[in-house]
Design an enzyme around this catalytic site. Structure first.
Site, mmCIF file in Angstrom:
data_model
loop_
_atom_site.group_PDB
_atom_site.id
_atom_site.type_symbol
_atom_site.label_atom_id
_atom_site.label_comp_id
_atom_site.label_asym_id
_atom_site.label_seq_id
_atom_site.Cartn_x
_atom_site.Cartn_y
_atom_site.Cartn_z
ATOM 1 N N CYS A 160 38.393 45.051 2.376
ATOM 2 C CA CYS A 160 38.057 44.317 1.257
ATOM 3 C C CYS A 160 38.679 44.692 0.054
ATOM 4 O O CYS A 160 39.105 43.745 -0.897
ATOM 5 C CB CYS A 160 36.660 44.181 1.093
ATOM 6 S SG CYS A 160 35.573 45.822 0.744
ATOM 7 N N GLU A 203 28.752 41.355 -0.421
ATOM 8 C CA GLU A 203 30.117 42.094 -0.566
ATOM 9 C C GLU A 203 30.953 41.077 -0.029
ATOM 10 O O GLU A 203 31.017 40.735 1.169
ATOM 11 C CB GLU A 203 30.185 43.509 -0.172
ATOM 12 C CG GLU A 203 29.317 44.600 -0.626
ATOM 13 C CD GLU A 203 29.542 45.995 0.147
ATOM 14 O OE1 GLU A 203 30.699 46.090 0.423
ATOM 15 O OE2 GLU A 203 28.465 46.575 0.201
#
Length: 489
Positions: free
Chosen positions: A280, A246
């Site tokens: 994020c 990720e």
């Protein structure tokens, strides 16, 4: 609340590491809250050996036996919610209400991880005459988990739980920015009585992550962090071991129309500024329709943004935002803002350091970059770049004009516009009239393009914690009814 580290947690024991001194400074108080030592190569080796040994018996346990320890962990988390949340707040800078939300997400992850395992990893048997076709799911072995700083509990937890349930053992390497919270989490796992070596933790800088990724006895790497580090991990793991990555984003939010402008403003603020813009999936690019609606929306966004409460962890009333993790991140944000101004961007709300609170506190910023050629970079922090567009096609093209592909969203009352957006947008998370930073624990979480490697976490994390074995099985040795042509017996 200072913690003098007990060291690494390896094979069920705490051992003071012998590498360089590490210190964690709270962005809230600008004082040290944890001090310990980084690991060295031999200590990494000891952790991997312990995990490899433990895999032999952990993977052979019935899954229900493994789940018992996960349930114990859930109850211990519940009992320690306030304690863990307070350290998350002080080490990361999140307001206390938000840190408690993180711990509650960790607790909720237990049930969803168990459900996902049984739903997606159930043995499949198909009878084909006397032969059975069987699909089985097996754990990889030793998994290295490399965590981020922005969610020091929730993000590693999202890998740890499905990995343990599936039968893997773990070596956790936390972000060097959050060693304190990570040590507390290991103390909570220790209280479960989980067998020695099943879960281990080693502290250190980036070089410790490199050692784990390149270790021959590490079978899987699960990483959350920057694109730069993620690409290095992908190259190191290529054709050798599975990795799930990720790697952040440069996420767009399109605001096209809304009957309730305040609702659209709130969704935008939650998308861009929660966690001081350090998630994020945070919106970093705001694409707004030209015309009266866009003008009214931006004016109201400016008004609300300038009134957002920024403060310390335990201020009352509670603030919406706390500090960023450190002053260096604030410096990078302000430097980026100055660079945009020099390129011709127009300030809507100027981001400023709040020195009276501390060097890591900063106000949200909004800047109009319409018509400018802006570098496609992920700049961490509460900062929005606005681009005005006249048509939805232009807006979607602008939204897709990035190498990243984590999250994207649109605010509109028109379902047809959403359907067009959802069909054309290039992202792994696509939201309609919802903040970008919200996610369901019952759905996958992950990006495409350079935001990930197409192995989403969330509900589907269980998928990368196992590999499949397909078998054709017959319990007797017998001839077929018809011999192959050209064979005489």
């Amino acid at each position: 609340m200072f913690i003098n580290s007990k060291g690494n947690y390896v094979d069920g024991k705490w051992n003071v590491a012998s590498g360089e001194i590490m210190c964690s400074v709270s962005p809230v108080t600008e004082e040290s809250i944890w001090q310990g030592n980084a690991s060295n190569a031999q200590e990494i080796q000891s952790a991997v050996i312990a995990a490899k040994k433990a895999f032999g018996y952990w993977s052979k346990k019935n899954v229900d036996e493994r789940i018992e320890f996960v349930y114990k962990y859930r109850e211990i988390l519940k009992d320690n919610t306030d304690y863990l949340a307070r350290y998350i707040s002080y080490e990361v800078g999140k307001p206390l209400w938000e840190a408690k939300t993180e711990v509650n997400s960790m607790i909720g992850k237990v049930d969803s991880s168990i459900d996902a395992y049984f739903q997606r990893n159930k043995e499949v048997i198909n009878n084909q005459g006397k032969t059975k076709s069987i699909t089985k799911f097996r754990p990889h072995g030793v998994a290295a988990i490399i965590g981020p700083y922005n969610f020091p509990g929730h993000m590693p937890n999202g890998h740890i739980l499905p990995a343990l349930i599936a039968g893997n053992t773990i070596v956790l390497k936390p972000s060097e920015k959050v060693p304190c919270v990570s040590e507390i989490i290991m103390e909570l796992w220790e209280k479960t009585g989980i067998p020695n070596g099943v879960i281990n933790m080693v502290q250190g800088m980036g070089n410790i992550g490199d050692m784990l990724v390149n270790h021959d006895d590490i079978n899987a790497v699960f990483f959350t962090g920057s694109r730069y580090v993620g690409r290095k991990i992908a190259e190191a793991c290529l054709n050798k071991k599975i990795c799930a990555l990720e790697m952040g984003g440069n996420s767009p939010l399109i605001v096209w129309d809304a009957v309730d402008i305040d609702a659209a403003v709130l969704m935008t603020i939650q998308s861009a500024f929660i966690t001081s813009g350090q998630r994020c999936s945070s919106a970093r690019r705001l694409i707004v329709k030209e015309g009266d609606f866009g003008d009214a929306f931006l004016k109201r966004l400016q008004q609300v943004c300038e009134k957002l409460v920024i403060g310390k962890v335990e201020d009352m009333p509670e603030p919406f935002m706390g500090p960023m993790k450190n002053c260096e991140l604030v410096n990078e944000l302000l430097d980026f803002q100055n660079k945009l101004i020099a390129s011709g961007a127009k300030i809507i709300v100027k981001s400023k350091r709040i020195s009276d609170l501390g060097s890591a506190y900063v106000t949200p910023g909004i800047i109009d970059v319409t018509g400018l050629d802006i570098e496609d970079v992920e700049v961490i922090g509460p900062f929005l770049r606005v681009a005005r567009m006249s048509s939805l096609d232009e807006a979607i093209n602008e939204a897709n004009n990035t190498k990243y592909g984590l999250a994207a969203g649109i605010i509109t009352e028109d379902k047809c516009l959403y359907n067009e957006f959802a069909e054309k947008i290039e992202a792994g998370i696509v939201n309609w009239n919802q903040q970008l930073t919200g996610a369901s624990g019952r759905a996958p979480f992950g990006g495409i393009k350079e935001s990930g490697n197409y192995r989403p976490s969330g509900y589907l994390a269980t998928d990368y914690c196992v590999y499949t074995v397909a078998s054709m099985e017959n319990d007797s040795v017998c001839l077929p009814e018809t011999l192959p042509k050209g064979v005489v017996l």
